[in-house]
Motif scaffolding. Structure first.
Motif: not given
Length: 397
Positions: A290-299
């Motif tokens: 939700e804060e835009g973290h790309e690594g979290a989105k990929l995970a």
């Protein structure tokens, strides 16, 4: 009418989870945890009637033994020691020796210890818990319930690895599977909810937590599962890699990595943690997205894609499908993860019931999607492995 309580014990190498379960209802009478055994901060805590108590564990004797000894006094102090009719132990690995719950004898305990090569972190700890409980509760019958037992109905084509047969006959290398008590429980509950006979029902059970696995269940029996020789195989998990080209291991060793470094990375530094570079907790992944973290989105994308891919592949061992069952901490509670998995299953005809998906959380069961193409549903059922252990222990009485 007298109660039938079962003390359920899950013994780890430096911890001891315990619960007193009403074998008729599945309700927790008492729950607790001993942790940090062997360290100065060793402690034991429990919840009873909504109140939590914590004490230090001190002494030179085995902290498992000390904690279980305190359990004896605790059950007497709380007034239900006479209602405990059995003790059930969760044991991770039963190999091919144990295909069902068994009453514990010295021979059974020795067999559990002999299987330690297959589960070096778990079986020795399970045996320690058994021996301590046998000494503390000598008059009570005790039973071993195995994570692997439910999967012993898998056909040979499902559990056999495509390797030299000598590796199987000599070392027992094959697919064993884990989370068996969870898959067993939710499949039986799903059959009840759908008003079906479990012996004529087929499910894909999806246990999603820090450890995660999928199980294909045909007519109430496990016919395939994603975890393998160890719990490292299959789905991406909190810190485990899941399926991986074994050539990566050779590559890293040639780069100078030790085997300990390789498997520490695959077991403890991969999965959500490794891909995101942030956390192993699914809730943290969703917050960071939700804060835009790309690594979290990929995970998030890798995890949901892999779960959906396994669900799709587990149509193969089934002759029909009644339901896909979500369970485990993530499966029971994470609306965005369930929603994305269902989005990936549109080719199988699954259409999300948004209201149903939003309602089936935090302990509530429910249907969250339907597929008219398959005449099947997706549903959420909270797991209760302790209840399975309590039930099977009482049944063997």
């Amino acid at each position: 009418m007298s109660k039938s309580f079962v003390l359920v014990i899950n013994s780890g190498s430096s911890s001891l989870k315990f619960a007193v379960i009403d074998a008729a209802t599945g309700d927790d009478v008492l729950t607790g945890l001993g942790e940090c055994f062997g360290l100065p901060e060793s402690r034991m805590s429990w919840k009873f009637n909504g109140e939590k108590t914590e004490i230090a564990i001190e002494g030179d004797d085995s902290h498992h033994k000390i904690a279980i000894g305190k359990l004896v006094g605790l059950t007497e102090e709380l007034g239900f020691s006479n209602d405990i009719v059995a003790i059930g132990h969760r044991i991770v690995h039963g190999g091919e020796k144990f295909t069902k719950t068994v009453r514990i004898t010295e021979e059974v305990t020795a067999e559990i210890e002999a299987l330690s090569d297959l589960a070096p972190l778990h079986n020795p700890a399970g045996a320690i818990g058994i021996r301590a409980a046998m000494e503390a509760f000598p008059a009570l019958p005790q039973f071993a319930v195995f994570d692997t037992a439910f999967h012993q109905t898998m056909p040979e084509k499902a559990f056999t690895g495509a390797i030299s047969n000598e590796l199987y006959t000599k070392y027992g290398i094959r697919r064993y599977g884990f989370h068996g008590t969870s898959h067993y429980y939710v499949s039986r509950e799903a059959a009840k909810m759908l008003d079906k006979n479990i012996d004529e029902a087929s499910f894909i059970s999806v246990h999603l937590g820090n450890g995660a696995s999928v199980c294909a269940i045909e007519n109430g029996k496990s016919v395939d599962t994603s975890m393998g020789f160890t719990p490292l195989a299959g789905l991406m998990m909190g810190t485990r890699s899941g399926d991986l080209d074994p050539g990566v291991i050779e590559f890293l060793i040639k780069k100078g990595w030790t085997t300990e470094q390789v498997f520490d990375a695959l077991n403890k530094k991969s999965g959500f943690l490794g891909v995101s570079g942030l956390t192993s907790d699914a809730r943290g992944i969703l917050d960071a997205m939700e804060e835009g973290h790309e690594g979290a989105k990929l995970a998030f994308e890798v995890f949901t894609y892999r779960v959906a891919k396994y669900i799709g592949s587990y149509m193969i061992p089934l002759s029909n499908l009644d339901a896909v069952i979500f369970t485990g901490g993530i499966g029971e509670n994470s609306l965005p993860i369930r929603r994305e998995i269902l989005n990936n299953l549109k080719l199988l005809g699954f259409v999300e019931d948004e209201k149903g998906n939003e309602s089936a959380r935090f302990g509530d069961s429910g249907i969250i999607a339907k597929s008219e193409m398959l005449d099947a549903v997706a549903m959420v059922i909270p797991t209760n492995e302790e209840f399975v252990i309590a039930q099977q222990s009482v049944e063997l009485l």
